[in-house]
Design a protein around this motif. Structure first.
Motif, PDB file in Angstrom:
ATOM      1  N   GLU A 113       0.888  -1.161   0.000  1.00 20.89           N
ATOM      2  CA  GLU A 113       0.000   0.000   0.000  1.00 20.89           C
ATOM      3  C   GLU A 113       0.923   1.206   0.000  1.00 20.89           C
ATOM      4  N   SER A 114       0.937   1.913  -1.090  1.00 20.97           N
ATOM      5  CA  SER A 114       1.855   3.034  -1.167  1.00 20.97           C
ATOM      6  C   SER A 114       1.369   4.197  -0.301  1.00 20.97           C
ATOM      7  N   VAL A 115       2.231   4.648   0.587  1.00 19.48           N
ATOM      8  CA  VAL A 115       1.872   5.729   1.507  1.00 19.48           C
ATOM      9  C   VAL A 115       2.164   7.082   0.870  1.00 19.48           C
ATOM     10  N   ASP A 116       3.289   7.143   0.146  1.00 15.91           N
ATOM     11  CA  ASP A 116       3.742   8.452  -0.332  1.00 15.91           C
ATOM     12  C   ASP A 116       2.864   9.046  -1.432  1.00 15.91           C
ATOM     13  N   ASP A 117       2.109   8.201  -2.167  1.00  8.94           N
ATOM     14  CA  ASP A 117       1.212   8.810  -3.151  1.00  8.94           C
ATOM     15  C   ASP A 117      -0.255   8.776  -2.689  1.00  8.94           C
ATOM     16  N   ASN A 118      -0.441   8.622  -1.390  1.00  5.48           N
ATOM     17  CA  ASN A 118      -1.795   8.698  -0.839  1.00  5.48           C
ATOM     18  C   ASN A 118      -2.134  10.171  -0.580  1.00  5.48           C
ATOM     19  N   LYS A 119      -3.034  10.696  -1.405  1.00  2.00           N
ATOM     20  CA  LYS A 119      -3.329  12.139  -1.338  1.00  2.00           C
ATOM     21  C   LYS A 119      -4.192  12.508  -0.132  1.00  2.00           C
ATOM     22  N   ILE A 120      -4.905  11.525   0.417  1.00  2.00           N
ATOM     23  CA  ILE A 120      -5.826  11.839   1.512  1.00  2.00           C
ATOM     24  C   ILE A 120      -5.119  11.852   2.873  1.00  2.00           C
ATOM     25  N   LEU A 121      -4.044  11.080   2.993  1.00  2.00           N
ATOM     26  CA  LEU A 121      -3.358  10.965   4.283  1.00  2.00           C
ATOM     27  C   LEU A 121      -2.882  12.313   4.856  1.00  2.00           C
ATOM     28  N   PRO A 122      -2.186  13.147   4.073  1.00  2.00           N
ATOM     29  CA  PRO A 122      -1.788  14.458   4.631  1.00  2.00           C
ATOM     30  C   PRO A 122      -2.997  15.326   4.982  1.00  2.00           C
ATOM     31  N   LEU A 123      -4.080  15.212   4.203  1.00  3.55           N
ATOM     32  CA  LEU A 123      -5.302  15.973   4.521  1.00  3.55           C
ATOM     33  C   LEU A 123      -5.871  15.503   5.851  1.00  3.55           C
ATOM     34  N   PHE A 124      -5.843  14.178   6.023  1.00  2.00           N
ATOM     35  CA  PHE A 124      -6.362  13.595   7.267  1.00  2.00           C
ATOM     36  C   PHE A 124      -5.565  14.095   8.479  1.00  2.00           C
ATOM     37  N   TYR A 125      -4.249  14.093   8.366  1.00  2.00           N
ATOM     38  CA  TYR A 125      -3.432  14.561   9.489  1.00  2.00           C
ATOM     39  C   TYR A 125      -3.701  16.046   9.783  1.00  2.00           C
ATOM     40  N   LYS A 126      -4.025  16.801   8.741  1.00  2.73           N
ATOM     41  CA  LYS A 126      -4.284  18.230   8.913  1.00  2.73           C
ATOM     42  C   LYS A 126      -5.670  18.480   9.521  1.00  2.73           C
ATOM     43  N   ASP A 127      -6.647  17.728   9.070  1.00  2.00           N
ATOM     44  CA  ASP A 127      -8.016  17.921   9.558  1.00  2.00           C
ATOM     45  C   ASP A 127      -8.690  16.553   9.733  1.00  2.00           C
TER      46      ASP A 127
ATOM     47  N   ALA B  10     -11.418  11.635   8.311  1.00  5.91           N
ATOM     48  CA  ALA B  10     -11.240  10.278   8.859  1.00  5.91           C
ATOM     49  C   ALA B  10     -12.053   9.230   8.080  1.00  5.91           C
ATOM     50  N   PHE B  11     -13.315   9.511   7.837  1.00  5.82           N
ATOM     51  CA  PHE B  11     -14.175   8.520   7.178  1.00  5.82           C
ATOM     52  C   PHE B  11     -13.737   8.298   5.726  1.00  5.82           C
ATOM     53  N   LEU B  12     -13.490   9.388   5.021  1.00  4.52           N
ATOM     54  CA  LEU B  12     -13.055   9.267   3.619  1.00  4.52           C
ATOM     55  C   LEU B  12     -11.754   8.457   3.518  1.00  4.52           C
ATOM     56  N   LEU B  13     -10.829   8.731   4.443  1.00  7.03           N
ATOM     57  CA  LEU B  13      -9.553   7.998   4.427  1.00  7.03           C
ATOM     58  C   LEU B  13      -9.790   6.499   4.583  1.00  7.03           C
ATOM     59  N   GLN B  14     -10.694   6.133   5.486  1.00  6.25           N
ATOM     60  CA  GLN B  14     -10.936   4.702   5.699  1.00  6.25           C
ATOM     61  C   GLN B  14     -11.590   4.044   4.495  1.00  6.25           C
ATOM     62  N   ILE B  15     -12.475   4.752   3.828  1.00 10.41           N
ATOM     63  CA  ILE B  15     -13.124   4.185   2.639  1.00 10.41           C
ATOM     64  C   ILE B  15     -12.054   3.981   1.554  1.00 10.41           C
ATOM     65  N   TYR B  16     -11.163   4.948   1.451  1.00  9.56           N
ATOM     66  CA  TYR B  16     -10.051   4.853   0.499  1.00  9.56           C
ATOM     67  C   TYR B  16      -9.215   3.595   0.794  1.00  9.56           C
ATOM     68  N   PHE B  17      -8.822   3.430   2.084  1.00  8.15           N
ATOM     69  CA  PHE B  17      -7.972   2.285   2.445  1.00  8.15           C
ATOM     70  C   PHE B  17      -8.699   0.962   2.230  1.00  8.15           C
ATOM     71  N   LEU B  18      -9.956   0.935   2.619  1.00 12.34           N
ATOM     72  CA  LEU B  18     -10.740  -0.299   2.508  1.00 12.34           C
ATOM     73  C   LEU B  18     -10.785  -0.752   1.047  1.00 12.34           C
ATOM     74  N   ASN B  19     -11.054   0.196   0.174  1.00  8.78           N
ATOM     75  CA  ASN B  19     -11.141  -0.095  -1.243  1.00  8.78           C
ATOM     76  C   ASN B  19      -9.794  -0.596  -1.786  1.00  8.78           C
ATOM     77  N   LYS B  20      -8.713   0.110  -1.411  1.00  8.33           N
ATOM     78  CA  LYS B  20      -7.368  -0.267  -1.860  1.00  8.33           C
ATOM     79  C   LYS B  20      -6.982  -1.652  -1.352  1.00  8.33           C
ATOM     80  N   ARG B  21      -7.287  -1.901  -0.079  1.00  8.50           N
ATOM     81  CA  ARG B  21      -6.855  -3.180   0.490  1.00  8.50           C
ATOM     82  C   ARG B  21      -7.637  -4.344  -0.101  1.00  8.50           C
ATOM     83  N   LEU B  22      -8.901  -4.132  -0.443  1.00  6.11           N
ATOM     84  CA  LEU B  22      -9.651  -5.209  -1.082  1.00  6.11           C
ATOM     85  C   LEU B  22      -9.049  -5.497  -2.462  1.00  6.11           C
ATOM     86  N   ASP B  23      -8.635  -4.457  -3.161  1.00  4.61           N
ATOM     87  CA  ASP B  23      -7.930  -4.633  -4.445  1.00  4.61           C
ATOM     88  C   ASP B  23      -6.695  -5.514  -4.252  1.00  4.61           C
TER      89      ASP B  23
END
Ligand SMILES: Nc1ncnc2c1ncn2[C@@H]1O[C@H](COP(=O)(O)OP(=O)(O)OP(=O)(O)O)[C@@H](O)[C@H]1O
Length: 210
Positions: free
Chosen positions: A30-44, A49-62
């Motif tokens: 799971e590439s961390v450095d090209d995850n665009k939502i992660l820095p947004l999540f840390y900022k706000d 939080a919810f969007l980030l988890q949906i993103y991860f869930l989708n990626k991990r199922l892939d």
């Protein structure tokens, strides 16, 4: 499917490549450095939080679908740790009860094993790299991803401390597959080649029992 787990900086990505090379099996990251939502999540966190988890869930199922061609393919992180992180964030007021309920039921639905399915979605073996809280803080500092730094956001100290505690409980209660733990403080498999051999041997021995 061999699945790595462990807190931030435990060495999941490194052990995934070492193990995949050792076994001559494919690795899934799971590439961390090209995850665009992660820095947004840390900022706000409250907003993302919810969007980030949906993103991860989708990626991990892939990744799970792709990894399933081989019982010994190696994945650098488990889907269950996302749930651990989301629940921690929800308890900190960064997600609503409704978001948590929807997330939990989506995860259950996604991970349900169907009798007619050609592959399993849960790991064949979960490998947990256990590092102390002090090591975690050192690694975060050394790696230097700006949004993870306590120096930039002192509230992260408590977040990491709580995360560390929850990982211990999570591993103790994990029962979705066989599991094993690597002492990541004592066995520095990145820097020390003898430790690396020892870790690979421990994993080989465990695989032989599956
Ligand atoms: N589900 C999640 N919810 C919130 N944050 C997450 C989630 N998954 C990962 N993160 C964040 O993404 C970053 C990378 O985490 P992760 O532990 O997967 O990789 P890593 O730190 O590179 O691990 P390693 O060094 O063990 O390879 C961390 O800041 C972590 O807090």
């Amino acid at each position: 499917m061999l699945v790595l787990s462990g807190t931030i900086g435990a060495g999941k990505t490194s052990l995934t490549s070492l193990l995949a090379e050792h076994l001559h099996k494919p690795a899934f990251y799971e590439s961390v450095d090209d995850n665009k939502i992660l820095p947004l999540f840390y900022k706000d966190p409250q907003k993302y939080a919810f969007l980030l988890q949906i993103y991860f869930l989708n990626k991990r199922l892939d990744s799970i679908k792709a990894a399933n061609a081989d019982r010994e393919s190696v994945m650098d992180r488990s889907i269950f740790e996302d749930s651990l992180l989301f629940h921690l964030n929800a308890d900190l007021g960064r997600a609503t009860n409704t978001e948590v309920d929807i997330y939990d039921s989506l995860l259950r639905n996604m991970m349900q094993e169907l009798p007619e399915a050609t592959y399993r979605k849960n790991p064949d073996l979960l490998i947990h790299i256990n590092i102390s809280f002090e090591t975690m803080l050192e690694r975060i500092k050394k790696r230097g991803r700006s949004y993870e730094q306590i120096a930039n956001d002192p509230s992260l100290y408590d977040y990491y401390k709580e995360l560390d505690q929850r990982y211990t409980d999570w591993y103790a209660n994990y029962d979705k597959s066989p599991k094993m733990q690597i002492n990541g403080d004592a066995l520095d498999f990145v820097e020390d080649s003898a430790a690396r051999q020892q870790v690979l041997q421990l994993i080989d021995e465990k695989i032989a029992t599956l």
